[in-house]
Design a protein around this motif. Structure first.
Motif, PDB file in Angstrom:
ATOM      1  N   SER A 366       0.825  -1.085   0.244  1.00 45.80           N
ATOM      2  CA  SER A 366      -0.258  -0.069  -0.020  1.00 45.80           C
ATOM      3  C   SER A 366       0.889   1.234   0.045  1.00 45.80           C
ATOM      4  O   SER A 366       1.744   1.536   0.838  1.00 45.80           O
ATOM      5  CB  SER A 366      -0.884  -0.073   1.291  1.00 45.80           C
ATOM      6  OG  SER A 366      -1.793   1.182   1.442  1.00 45.80           O
ATOM      7  N   VAL A 367       0.552   2.010  -1.104  1.00 43.48           N
ATOM      8  CA  VAL A 367       1.510   3.272  -1.206  1.00 43.48           C
ATOM      9  C   VAL A 367       0.653   4.537  -0.635  1.00 43.48           C
ATOM     10  O   VAL A 367      -0.320   4.798  -1.166  1.00 43.48           O
ATOM     11  CB  VAL A 367       1.736   3.404  -2.696  1.00 43.48           C
ATOM     12  CG1 VAL A 367       2.892   4.781  -2.806  1.00 43.48           C
ATOM     13  CG2 VAL A 367       2.801   2.353  -3.100  1.00 43.48           C
ATOM     14  N   ARG A 368       1.203   5.109   0.195  1.00 38.95           N
ATOM     15  CA  ARG A 368       0.722   6.331   0.794  1.00 38.95           C
ATOM     16  C   ARG A 368       1.724   7.434   0.816  1.00 38.95           C
ATOM     17  O   ARG A 368       2.597   7.574   1.721  1.00 38.95           O
ATOM     18  CB  ARG A 368       0.295   6.225   2.252  1.00 38.95           C
ATOM     19  CG  ARG A 368      -0.825   5.209   2.397  1.00 38.95           C
ATOM     20  CD  ARG A 368      -2.267   5.755   2.122  1.00 38.95           C
ATOM     21  NE  ARG A 368      -3.338   4.757   2.135  1.00 38.95           N
ATOM     22  CZ  ARG A 368      -3.927   4.196   1.242  1.00 38.95           C
ATOM     23  NH1 ARG A 368      -3.284   4.357  -0.008  1.00 38.95           N
ATOM     24  NH2 ARG A 368      -4.855   3.326   1.310  1.00 38.95           N
ATOM     25  N   ASN A 369       1.546   8.537  -0.059  1.00 43.03           N
ATOM     26  CA  ASN A 369       2.608   9.525  -0.182  1.00 43.03           C
ATOM     27  C   ASN A 369       4.019   9.026  -0.477  1.00 43.03           C
ATOM     28  O   ASN A 369       4.276   8.421  -1.296  1.00 43.03           O
ATOM     29  CB  ASN A 369       2.438  10.705   0.918  1.00 43.03           C
ATOM     30  CG  ASN A 369       1.101  11.189   1.045  1.00 43.03           C
ATOM     31  OD1 ASN A 369       0.591  11.199   0.316  1.00 43.03           O
ATOM     32  ND2 ASN A 369       0.663  11.096   2.596  1.00 43.03           N
ATOM     33  N   ASN A 370       4.960   9.189   0.432  1.00 43.20           N
ATOM     34  CA  ASN A 370       6.154   8.638   0.365  1.00 43.20           C
ATOM     35  C   ASN A 370       6.651   7.625   1.174  1.00 43.20           C
ATOM     36  O   ASN A 370       7.672   7.184   1.489  1.00 43.20           O
ATOM     37  CB  ASN A 370       7.226   9.845   0.652  1.00 43.20           C
ATOM     38  CG  ASN A 370       7.092  10.587   1.592  1.00 43.20           C
ATOM     39  OD1 ASN A 370       6.225  10.430   2.413  1.00 43.20           O
ATOM     40  ND2 ASN A 370       8.111  11.531   2.007  1.00 43.20           N
ATOM     41  N   VAL A 371       5.536   6.792   1.579  1.00 42.22           N
ATOM     42  CA  VAL A 371       5.548   5.529   2.401  1.00 42.22           C
ATOM     43  C   VAL A 371       5.090   4.162   2.042  1.00 42.22           C
ATOM     44  O   VAL A 371       3.966   4.341   1.454  1.00 42.22           O
ATOM     45  CB  VAL A 371       4.741   5.991   3.891  1.00 42.22           C
ATOM     46  CG1 VAL A 371       5.175   4.519   4.790  1.00 42.22           C
ATOM     47  CG2 VAL A 371       5.389   6.988   4.537  1.00 42.22           C
ATOM     48  N   VAL A 372       5.804   3.053   1.788  1.00 45.98           N
ATOM     49  CA  VAL A 372       5.333   2.187   1.236  1.00 45.98           C
ATOM     50  C   VAL A 372       5.168   1.106   2.299  1.00 45.98           C
ATOM     51  O   VAL A 372       6.097   0.547   2.921  1.00 45.98           O
ATOM     52  CB  VAL A 372       6.241   1.518   0.216  1.00 45.98           C
ATOM     53  CG1 VAL A 372       5.605   0.202  -0.579  1.00 45.98           C
ATOM     54  CG2 VAL A 372       6.545   2.576  -0.815  1.00 45.98           C
ATOM     55  N   PHE A 373       3.923   0.616   2.631  1.00 43.99           N
ATOM     56  CA  PHE A 373       3.625  -0.581   3.780  1.00 43.99           C
ATOM     57  C   PHE A 373       3.610  -1.798   2.669  1.00 43.99           C
ATOM     58  O   PHE A 373       2.879  -1.904   1.701  1.00 43.99           O
ATOM     59  CB  PHE A 373       2.110  -0.138   4.379  1.00 43.99           C
ATOM     60  CG  PHE A 373       2.125   1.050   5.114  1.00 43.99           C
ATOM     61  CD1 PHE A 373       2.551   0.961   6.201  1.00 43.99           C
ATOM     62  CD2 PHE A 373       1.672   2.292   4.445  1.00 43.99           C
ATOM     63  CE1 PHE A 373       2.470   2.215   7.013  1.00 43.99           C
ATOM     64  CE2 PHE A 373       1.494   3.514   5.233  1.00 43.99           C
ATOM     65  CZ  PHE A 373       2.134   3.372   6.780  1.00 43.99           C
ATOM     66  N   VAL A 374       4.170  -2.668   3.449  1.00 44.63           N
ATOM     67  CA  VAL A 374       4.063  -4.140   2.798  1.00 44.63           C
ATOM     68  C   VAL A 374       3.868  -5.363   3.983  1.00 44.63           C
ATOM     69  O   VAL A 374       4.354  -5.014   4.938  1.00 44.63           O
ATOM     70  CB  VAL A 374       5.531  -4.444   1.861  1.00 44.63           C
ATOM     71  CG1 VAL A 374       6.614  -4.277   2.822  1.00 44.63           C
ATOM     72  CG2 VAL A 374       5.249  -5.985   1.316  1.00 44.63           C
ATOM     73  N   ALA A 375       3.110  -6.023   3.838  1.00 44.39           N
ATOM     74  CA  ALA A 375       2.916  -7.240   4.781  1.00 44.39           C
ATOM     75  C   ALA A 375       2.418  -8.446   4.003  1.00 44.39           C
ATOM     76  O   ALA A 375       1.966  -8.598   2.837  1.00 44.39           O
ATOM     77  CB  ALA A 375       1.913  -6.897   5.703  1.00 44.39           C
ATOM     78  N   GLY A 376       2.308  -9.550   4.692  1.00 45.20           N
ATOM     79  CA  GLY A 376       2.102 -10.913   4.049  1.00 45.20           C
ATOM     80  C   GLY A 376       3.041 -11.565   3.467  1.00 45.20           C
ATOM     81  O   GLY A 376       4.135 -11.303   3.519  1.00 45.20           O
ATOM     82  N   GLY A 377       2.617 -12.673   2.576  1.00 45.59           N
ATOM     83  CA  GLY A 377       3.650 -13.198   1.707  1.00 45.59           C
ATOM     84  C   GLY A 377       4.386 -14.264   2.597  1.00 45.59           C
ATOM     85  O   GLY A 377       3.958 -14.990   3.485  1.00 45.59           O
ATOM     86  N   LYS A 378       5.489 -14.931   2.051  1.00 45.32           N
ATOM     87  CA  LYS A 378       6.126 -15.862   2.531  1.00 45.32           C
ATOM     88  C   LYS A 378       7.594 -15.604   2.355  1.00 45.32           C
ATOM     89  O   LYS A 378       8.027 -14.657   1.732  1.00 45.32           O
ATOM     90  CB  LYS A 378       5.960 -17.124   1.501  1.00 45.32           C
ATOM     91  CG  LYS A 378       4.383 -17.966   1.681  1.00 45.32           C
ATOM     92  CD  LYS A 378       4.107 -18.784   0.602  1.00 45.32           C
ATOM     93  CE  LYS A 378       5.202 -19.698   0.156  1.00 45.32           C
ATOM     94  NZ  LYS A 378       4.772 -21.221   0.673  1.00 45.32           N
ATOM     95  N   LEU A 379       8.170 -16.233   3.403  1.00 45.17           N
ATOM     96  CA  LEU A 379       9.678 -16.175   3.140  1.00 45.17           C
ATOM     97  C   LEU A 379      10.323 -16.495   1.952  1.00 45.17           C
ATOM     98  O   LEU A 379      11.134 -15.865   1.441  1.00 45.17           O
ATOM     99  CB  LEU A 379      10.463 -17.191   4.425  1.00 45.17           C
ATOM    100  CG  LEU A 379      11.885 -17.402   4.316  1.00 45.17           C
ATOM    101  CD1 LEU A 379      12.548 -16.329   4.968  1.00 45.17           C
ATOM    102  CD2 LEU A 379      12.251 -18.500   5.075  1.00 45.17           C
ATOM    103  N   THR A 380       9.590 -17.757   1.421  1.00 47.84           N
ATOM    104  CA  THR A 380      10.122 -18.139  -0.148  1.00 47.84           C
ATOM    105  C   THR A 380       9.882 -16.825  -1.053  1.00 47.84           C
ATOM    106  O   THR A 380      10.695 -16.912  -2.004  1.00 47.84           O
ATOM    107  CB  THR A 380       9.093 -19.244  -0.456  1.00 47.84           C
ATOM    108  OG1 THR A 380       8.998 -20.269   0.388  1.00 47.84           O
ATOM    109  CG2 THR A 380       9.479 -19.624  -1.878  1.00 47.84           C
TER     110      THR A 380
END
Ligand SMILES: Cc1cc2nc3c(=O)[nH]c(=O)nc-3n(C[C@H](O)[C@H](O)[C@H](O)COP(=O)(O)OP(=O)(O)OC[C@H]3O[C@@H](n4cnc5c(N)ncnc54)[C@H](O)[C@@H]3O)c2cc1C
Length: 553
Positions: A366-380
């Motif tokens: 999720s991109v908010r102005n100059n901040v990018v949030f990331v979560a979830g997915g896998k180690l792989t």
């Protein structure tokens, strides 16, 4: 040694007054991947974590680099295909850390008819798995006779066993894979790394984000880091961190707890890993051989306790042991367990469901102005996620640069044809310490498995302190005095837990042994970490009592 040999552990060592292009919050696998991707595109990067590298979920996984058969069964074909593509990339860029491993699936059923149907169902899924990874892996699954299953899993119950299947996947050391990614970003591309520094405040001023950091180890102090763009990759910590920012991400996180337990290999002998369907339950349990131990897991339960150190409960232990004892004639009891670990999956919450079994393992950005949030997915899939996040960061910064990480070998990687030369070098070095060929071969294996192409550098340090080893340390073959020096000086370890839980993994497998080895290396640990005896005792105590590794008996 390489140009960048030390972590910037003390803030005065790092030039923190500069405005970085990118600040990455969270040095788990996702944040480590972003730091490497961004730094290798030429951006100036600071990577921040409130604990050690990989101190949260990225050292608590099942340690598999895999597509996830379960996701194929539930129809998430693109997720599996992406993960298998990443598996093959990781096998190339970090072959010393991502090693092929066969998984046996025993077919257990009361009737021949159901066994036949089950085998065909699995076979169809495995054909899909082979095809999804076909262009990248030379090996495909195979059918096993009952005798072959018993050879792979000697204690498997045979009453209802109707043969099985064997499929290829990969095993990794999650904490070391993450740390190698960080070391590569740092040593090869100059990324700054600030561990034990918690982000407590965020100030957004005219295109620059100011992050207030509080040190969580040693002298309490606060300081500020500034960056033009920020990536928030704080795993389950995103929940507490995102409210500090002006704008929130468009996803929420559902923490789901999973635990693993380990026993001495002789209690649960394994000649291959296994994916076991517990008959009385719909869940699948992985059973994995790891040196002198076998570990198994995992569980998947909703969690709303302390996010920093999820506990292992007696119910978790009973659940796994019951499942295992149903399938193996191992008669495992809580007293047999020597170690364990618990972690939280940062699942991205989808609207309308809060059951971890139903939430997708896909990641969200999720991109908010100059901040990018990331979560979830896998180690792989950490590398692929990191590439997408870094693309978004480049767009914010107006930088045109492509990801290099598909072909960027991690520190310690080597090509297959270099292995014999590597072994010869190590043997030559170790000959200065011991005349025993058996000891040299054993230690050489240990070093290559842990450090890959870096092993000769570690061997040099080990040789210099060889005479200081107690017989217990040599006998255990888990951690040598020279490794403690190397891990603190060149791998960023700063506490006893960093050494025994993450740079070496012995405390996850056998806590009592880890404590006795820590005591046997006390002088070296105190010297390397610059701590006194009281602090040493405190840190050992903290390691033993951490809820995420304390197994209730
Ligand atoms: C039981 C279990 C088994 C799993 N098995 C597998 C598997 O076999 N294969 C696979 O591919 N995946 C597996 N996974 C998933 C995988 O482990 C995770 O997806 C991955 O490790 C998440 O990494 P991350 O970097 O997003 O989060 P984390 O590793 O949790 O990293 C986030 C970091 O942010 C830091 N942080 C948080 N708040 C702050 C703050 N305020 N300031 C500074 N730093 C902060 C934390 O200290 C932490 O180090 C498993 C997960 C679990 C729980």
């Amino acid at each position: 040694m390489d140009r960048f040999t030390h972590y910037d552990l003390q803030r005065q060592d790092a030039n923190l007054s500069q405005v970085f292009d990118v600040a990455v919050i969270g040095a788990g696998s996702t944040g480590a991947g972003i730091a490497l991707d961004a730094a290798s595109r030429g951006l100036s990067v600071v990577l921040i974590d409130r604990g050690d590298v990989a101190s949260a979920t990225s050292s608590s996984s099942s340690r598999l680099i895999h597509g996830g058969l379960r996701y194929l069964e539930s129809g998430e074909v693109t997720l599996v295909a992406e993960a298998l593509r990443e598996r093959s990339i990781l096998q190339k860029i970090a072959p010393h850390l991502v090693r092929p491993l066969g998984f046996t699936i025993p077919i257990v059923s009361r009737s021949r008819y159901f066994a036949f149907a089950k085998r065909h169902l699995y076979s169809a899924t495995l054909w899909g798995y082979d095809l999804a990874g076909s262009l990248r892996s030379a090996k495909a699954h195979s059918v096993l006779s009952t005798k072959e299953v018993v050879r792979n899993l000697p204690l498997i119950r045979q009453e209802k066993l109707h043969g099985g299947l064997l499929y290829p996947d990969s095993l990794t050391d999650d904490a070391r894979l993450t740390n190698s990614t960080v070391l590569t970003a740092h040593r090869a591309y100059g990324a700054r790394v600030l561990t034990y520094s918690e982000v407590t405040e965020v100030k957004d001023k005219a295109g620059t984000v100011g992050l207030t950091l509080r040190s969580t180890l040693g002298k309490p102090e606060t300081f500020e880091v500034k960056a033009k763009a920020v990536a928030v990759a704080a795993g389950v910590g995103n929940q507490l961190l995102s409210p500090l920012f002006k704008s929130q991400p468009n996803f929420d996180i559902l923490p789901a707890k999973g635990i693993h337990l380990s026993v001495p290999r002789e209690k649960l002998p394994l000649n291959s890993a296994a994916a076991i369907d517990v008959p009385s339950d719909k869940r699948r349990v992985f059973v994995v051989p790891w040196g002198r131990y076998s570990y198994f897991g995992t569980t998947d339960t909703r969690y709303d306790g302390d996010l920093a150190s999820p506990d292992i409960t007696s119910e978790d232990v009973a659940y796994l042991l019951e499942g295992l004892n149903e399938v193996f004639e191992a008669d495992l009891a809580p007293a047999d367990i020597t170690g364990g670990w618990s972690g939280l999956r940062p699942l991205v919450m989808e609207r309308g469901t809060d059951n971890p079994e139903e939430v997708s393992r896909k990641h969200a950005i999720s991109v908010r102005n100059n901040v990018v949030f990331v979560a979830g997915g896998k180690l792989t899939t950490y590398r692929a996620m990191a590439t997408q996040v870094t693309d978004a960061l480049c767009e914010i910064l107006g930088v045109k640069a492509k990801s290099q990480t598909k072909r960027l070998s991690l520190i310690g990687s080597y090509l297959p044809h270099q292995e014999s030369e590597l072994r010869r070098n190590i043997d030559r070095l170790l000959a200065q310490a011991t005349s025993s060929t058996t000891e040299r071969i054993r230690l050489g294996e240990h070093l290559i498995a842990r450090y890959g192409a870096e092993a000769p550098k570690v061997a040099e340090v080990i040789v210099n302190s060889w005479n200081l080893h107690s017989p217990d340390l040599l006998e255990a073959d888990e951690i040598y005095l020279g490794e403690i020096q190397y891990m603190t000086k060149f791998e960023g370890a700063r506490t006893v837990s960093d050494l025994f839980l993450r740079r070496s993994r012995i405390a996850t497998l056998d806590m009592d042994l880890a404590v006795s080895l820590a005591k046997a290396s006390k002088k070296e640990i105190m010297r390397s970490l610059s701590i006194n005896e009281a602090e040493f005792n405190l840190q050992v105590d903290q390691m033993v009592k951490a809820p995420s590794t304390k197994v209730p008996k």
